[in-house]
Design a protein around this motif. Structure first.
Motif, mmCIF file in Angstrom:
data_model
loop_
_atom_site.group_PDB
_atom_site.id
_atom_site.type_symbol
_atom_site.label_atom_id
_atom_site.label_comp_id
_atom_site.label_asym_id
_atom_site.label_seq_id
_atom_site.Cartn_x
_atom_site.Cartn_y
_atom_site.Cartn_z
ATOM 1 N N ALA A 116 18.217 5.427 -8.084
ATOM 2 C CA ALA A 116 17.342 4.292 -8.580
ATOM 3 C C ALA A 116 16.736 3.555 -7.251
ATOM 4 C CB ALA A 116 18.011 3.467 -9.207
ATOM 5 N N LEU A 117 17.723 3.283 -6.231
ATOM 6 C CA LEU A 117 16.886 2.631 -4.711
ATOM 7 C C LEU A 117 16.000 3.436 -4.379
ATOM 8 C CD1 LEU A 117 20.328 1.392 -3.451
ATOM 9 C CD2 LEU A 117 18.564 0.052 -4.339
ATOM 10 N N LEU A 118 16.385 4.876 -4.433
ATOM 11 C CA LEU A 118 15.034 5.777 -3.643
ATOM 12 C C LEU A 118 13.690 5.810 -4.648
ATOM 13 C CD1 LEU A 118 17.246 8.815 -2.755
ATOM 14 C CD2 LEU A 118 16.000 7.440 -1.484
ATOM 15 N N VAL A 119 13.903 5.571 -5.903
ATOM 16 C CA VAL A 119 12.771 5.291 -6.879
ATOM 17 C C VAL A 119 12.075 4.026 -6.477
ATOM 18 C CG1 VAL A 119 11.998 5.013 -8.968
ATOM 19 C CG2 VAL A 119 13.522 6.774 -8.434
ATOM 20 N N GLY A 120 12.811 3.089 -6.321
ATOM 21 C CA GLY A 120 12.114 1.840 -5.924
ATOM 22 C C GLY A 120 11.724 1.917 -4.243
ATOM 23 N N LEU A 121 12.022 2.677 -3.725
ATOM 24 C CA LEU A 121 11.514 2.838 -2.220
ATOM 25 C C LEU A 121 10.369 3.916 -2.281
ATOM 26 C CD1 LEU A 121 11.886 2.500 1.092
ATOM 27 C CD2 LEU A 121 13.204 4.666 0.931
ATOM 28 N N ALA A 122 10.204 4.711 -3.076
ATOM 29 C CA ALA A 122 9.126 5.226 -3.557
ATOM 30 C C ALA A 122 7.909 4.441 -3.856
ATOM 31 C CB ALA A 122 9.276 6.713 -4.417
ATOM 32 N N ALA A 123 8.047 3.572 -4.867
ATOM 33 C CA ALA A 123 7.270 2.600 -5.318
ATOM 34 C C ALA A 123 6.750 1.574 -4.221
ATOM 35 C CB ALA A 123 7.677 1.630 -6.497
ATOM 36 N N LEU A 124 7.538 1.231 -3.300
ATOM 37 C CA LEU A 124 7.302 0.325 -2.270
ATOM 38 C C LEU A 124 6.386 0.954 -1.250
ATOM 39 C CD1 LEU A 124 7.978 -2.243 -0.708
ATOM 40 C CD2 LEU A 124 9.766 -1.054 0.532
ATOM 41 N N VAL A 125 6.688 2.314 -0.972
ATOM 42 C CA VAL A 125 5.789 3.266 -0.122
ATOM 43 C C VAL A 125 4.245 3.225 -0.689
ATOM 44 C CG1 VAL A 125 5.213 5.364 0.858
ATOM 45 C CG2 VAL A 125 7.676 4.332 0.982
ATOM 46 N N TRP A 126 4.345 3.508 -1.819
ATOM 47 C CA TRP A 126 3.063 3.485 -2.588
ATOM 48 C C TRP A 126 2.275 2.431 -2.747
ATOM 49 C CZ3 TRP A 126 0.057 7.078 -3.942
ATOM 50 C CH2 TRP A 126 -1.140 7.079 -4.835
ATOM 51 N N MET A 127 2.975 0.971 -2.802
ATOM 52 C CA MET A 127 2.097 -0.124 -2.764
ATOM 53 C C MET A 127 1.963 -0.629 -1.486
ATOM 54 S SD MET A 127 3.730 -1.979 -6.058
ATOM 55 C CE MET A 127 5.393 -1.909 -5.571
ATOM 56 N N SER A 128 2.769 -0.078 -0.312
ATOM 57 C CA SER A 128 2.542 -0.607 0.787
ATOM 58 C C SER A 128 1.303 -0.420 1.518
ATOM 59 C CB SER A 128 3.775 -0.192 1.636
ATOM 60 O OG SER A 128 3.394 1.168 2.229
ATOM 61 N N PRO A 129 1.059 -1.139 2.611
ATOM 62 C CA PRO A 129 -0.193 -0.716 3.498
ATOM 63 C C PRO A 129 -0.182 0.293 4.253
ATOM 64 C CG PRO A 129 0.812 -2.908 4.400
ATOM 65 C CD PRO A 129 1.684 -2.204 3.376
ATOM 66 N N LEU A 130 0.773 1.461 4.252
ATOM 67 C CA LEU A 130 0.671 2.465 4.836
ATOM 68 C C LEU A 130 -0.535 3.208 5.007
ATOM 69 C CD1 LEU A 130 4.341 4.138 4.307
ATOM 70 C CD2 LEU A 130 3.451 3.233 6.514
ATOM 71 N N LEU A 171 1.109 4.728 13.805
ATOM 72 C CA LEU A 171 1.101 3.301 13.457
ATOM 73 C C LEU A 171 0.848 2.266 14.823
ATOM 74 C CD1 LEU A 171 3.966 3.188 10.945
ATOM 75 C CD2 LEU A 171 1.582 3.393 10.511
ATOM 76 N N GLY A 172 0.454 3.015 15.676
ATOM 77 C CA GLY A 172 0.223 1.996 16.925
ATOM 78 C C GLY A 172 -0.345 2.853 17.978
ATOM 79 N N GLY A 175 -0.416 -3.639 11.648
ATOM 80 C CA GLY A 175 0.608 -4.803 11.602
ATOM 81 C C GLY A 175 2.130 -3.945 11.642
ATOM 82 N N TRP A 176 2.998 -4.977 11.398
ATOM 83 C CA TRP A 176 4.564 -4.516 11.208
ATOM 84 C C TRP A 176 4.987 -4.220 9.863
ATOM 85 C CZ3 TRP A 176 7.777 -4.360 15.105
ATOM 86 C CH2 TRP A 176 7.691 -5.113 16.565
ATOM 87 N N GLU A 177 4.349 -4.230 8.874
ATOM 88 C CA GLU A 177 4.742 -4.092 7.481
ATOM 89 C C GLU A 177 4.963 -2.617 7.350
ATOM 90 O OE1 GLU A 177 4.220 -4.851 2.742
ATOM 91 O OE2 GLU A 177 3.045 -5.887 4.184
ATOM 92 N N PRO A 178 3.992 -1.688 7.981
ATOM 93 C CA PRO A 178 4.267 -0.209 7.798
ATOM 94 C C PRO A 178 5.353 0.389 8.540
ATOM 95 C CG PRO A 178 1.948 -0.706 8.048
ATOM 96 C CD PRO A 178 2.632 -2.186 8.224
ATOM 97 N N LEU A 179 5.514 -0.346 9.831
ATOM 98 C CA LEU A 179 6.616 -0.090 10.681
ATOM 99 C C LEU A 179 7.907 -0.285 9.925
ATOM 100 C CD1 LEU A 179 6.787 1.238 13.554
ATOM 101 C CD2 LEU A 179 7.430 -0.941 14.314
ATOM 102 N N LEU A 180 8.142 -1.578 9.307
ATOM 103 C CA LEU A 180 9.171 -1.870 8.436
ATOM 104 C C LEU A 180 9.515 -0.746 7.542
ATOM 105 C CD1 LEU A 180 9.010 -5.916 8.924
ATOM 106 C CD2 LEU A 180 10.490 -4.109 10.323
#
Length: 433
Positions: free
Chosen positions: A216-230, A145-146, A24-29
């Motif tokens: 802090a934003l990079l830490v948040g991005l790392a958390a997003l990556v970990w929880m994402s459907p990548l 991813l596609g 899907g699109w979420e991993p690409l975003l």
């Protein structure tokens, strides 16, 4: 380690005409957000050269330790990063790389506010280590991813996101941290030593919260990556250097490809990071030169969009790279012959010429690498160290031959070598039936 499942034949047929696959699109975003973050922290180096020159009362050679340390990290950490990616997997490795980059950003900001230049450079080295791991992980992940037929379009989206961030980063630093840099430099130069220290100590405090916020934003991005459907895909192993592997790695188009990529990254850094120093050679004020990196990145963004539209619909990527080199050589000559703002504009327009060179060198260099592709890619990433070495030659030698002449003497032969590479090896592996 959990593995991503391959799409079924029916899914492959369905997705062949789509940009994204079954994920899907979420991993690409999420991947586009990562490329944005990479571009933002990378292209801060240009204005940071001016910042540390004032903050630490440095000469050009010492100030250019900023790109030296940042880009030499690719030489030092690319192979270890490949080993880490193999052990952690692509998704976990990506999250770890972002956390390491966050630590580097926070370390840099903290030591800058303490006015300890060596510690700030250590922070840049940590940031470069994180970005080395990120580069090793994110490029193959985006490719998976596609459908492979649309991989180039996905990578183009990543490049546009990266360059857009690079255009914004110098402006943000100039506005938030360096808005009074010209006045500060004049006051510090005219003050006695004690007053100068007080002025500069106050000046560097402005960088603390922006860099802490960025970490802090990079830490948040790392958390997003970990929880994402990548997908958690296992990275390909680095092959052992058997006789066959060595033969593949010594193919002329790969060896020359590593060399010209080294030259190209040096040229890219000259046009983007050294442009402020180049403008200062004409006596242009610091309050203007701090924005010049954004001009180059805006031109590069335009070049990326143009290449996305033109290649391969109207011209092959190999021929487009040859045209880009010719355009770069012409712009360099114009910059040498011009003066002041006009000369700076020609240097900034090198960003347009540079945009599609790296995306073309990479696929040419790794053609036919087979099982050695992962090691060949690591060697190419190590070639990013050209961004450390070539600008150092510039600042060391420009006092003897002039800043405009030295710029041309470094950039023109580099474009000529890349042009020769495009002519000799651009079609390699494509004309065989």
């Amino acid at each position: 380690m959990p593995m991503a499942t391959a799409p079924s034949p029916s899914e492959t047929v369905t997705n062949r005409v789509r940009l994204v696959g079954p994920y899907g699109w979420e991993p690409l975003l999420v991947s586009a957000a990562i490329f944005f973050a990479m571009g933002f922290v990378t292209w801060l180096n240009g204005p940071l050269i001016s910042f540390v020159r004032v903050a630490f009362s440095l000469d050009d050679v010492s100030a250019f330790f900023i790109p030296l340390v940042f880009y030499v990290s690719y030489l030092v950490f690319s192979i270890p990063a490949s080993l880490v990616a193999r052990r952690l997997g692509l998704k976990t490795g990506l999250a770890a790389s972002i956390l390491l980059s966050a630590l580097g950003v926070a370390t840099f900001g903290q030591f800058i506010t303490w006015r300890i230049y060596g510690g700030a450079l250590a922070g840049l080295l940590l940031l470069g280590a994180g970005l080395s791991l990120m580069q090793v992980v994110i490029n193959p992940l985006v490719s998976l991813l596609g459908p492979p037929t649309h991989a180039a379009k996905r990578i183009a989206i990543m490049g546009i996101s990266n360059k857009f961030a690079g255009m914004l980063a110098p402006v943000a630093l100039a506005v938030l941290v360096m808005r009074d840099i010209g006045t500060v430099a004049q006051r510090a130069q005219a003050a006695d030593p004690a007053t100068r220290e007080a002025i500069l100590n106050g000046f560097v405090q402005a960088i603390y919260w922006p860099y802490l916020g960025m970490a802090a934003l990079l830490v948040g991005l790392a958390a997003l990556v970990w929880m994402s459907p990548l997908p958690q895909i296992e990275a390909p192993p680095l092959p052992s250097l058997s006789g066959q592997m060595r033969e593949r790695l010594l193919k002329p188009h790969l060896v020359f490809g590593v060399f010209v990529l080294f030259l190209y990254v040096g040229v890219e850094v000259m046009a983007a990071d050294a442009i402020g120093t180049y403008g200062r050679g004409f006596g242009l004020p610091l309050d203007q030169t701090k924005f010049f990196t954004s001009l180059t990145l805006a031109a590069m963004l335009a070049g990326y969009v143009a290449g996305f539209i033109i290649v391969p619909r109207f011209v092959s990527q190999e021929r487009y790279m040859a045209f880009s080199c010719l355009a770069g050589m012409c712009l360099t000559v114009f910059a040498f012959l011009a003066h002041g703002y006009v000369s700076v504009l020609f240097v900034a327009l090198l960003g347009f010429a540079n945009a599609m060179i790296m995306p073309t060198i990479f696929p040419i260099a790794i053609r036919g690498a087979g099982r050695a592709t992962s090691l060949a890619s690591a060697l190419l990433i190590m070639a990013y160290s050209g961004g450390a070495i070539i600008p150092q030659f510039y600042v060391l030698l420009k006092p003897y031959v002039g800043f405009q002449a030295m710029f041309a003497l470094l950039v023109l032969p580099s474009y000529a070598a890349i042009f020769l590479y495009a002519r000799l090896y651009g079609r390699i592996g494509l004309d065989k039936k």
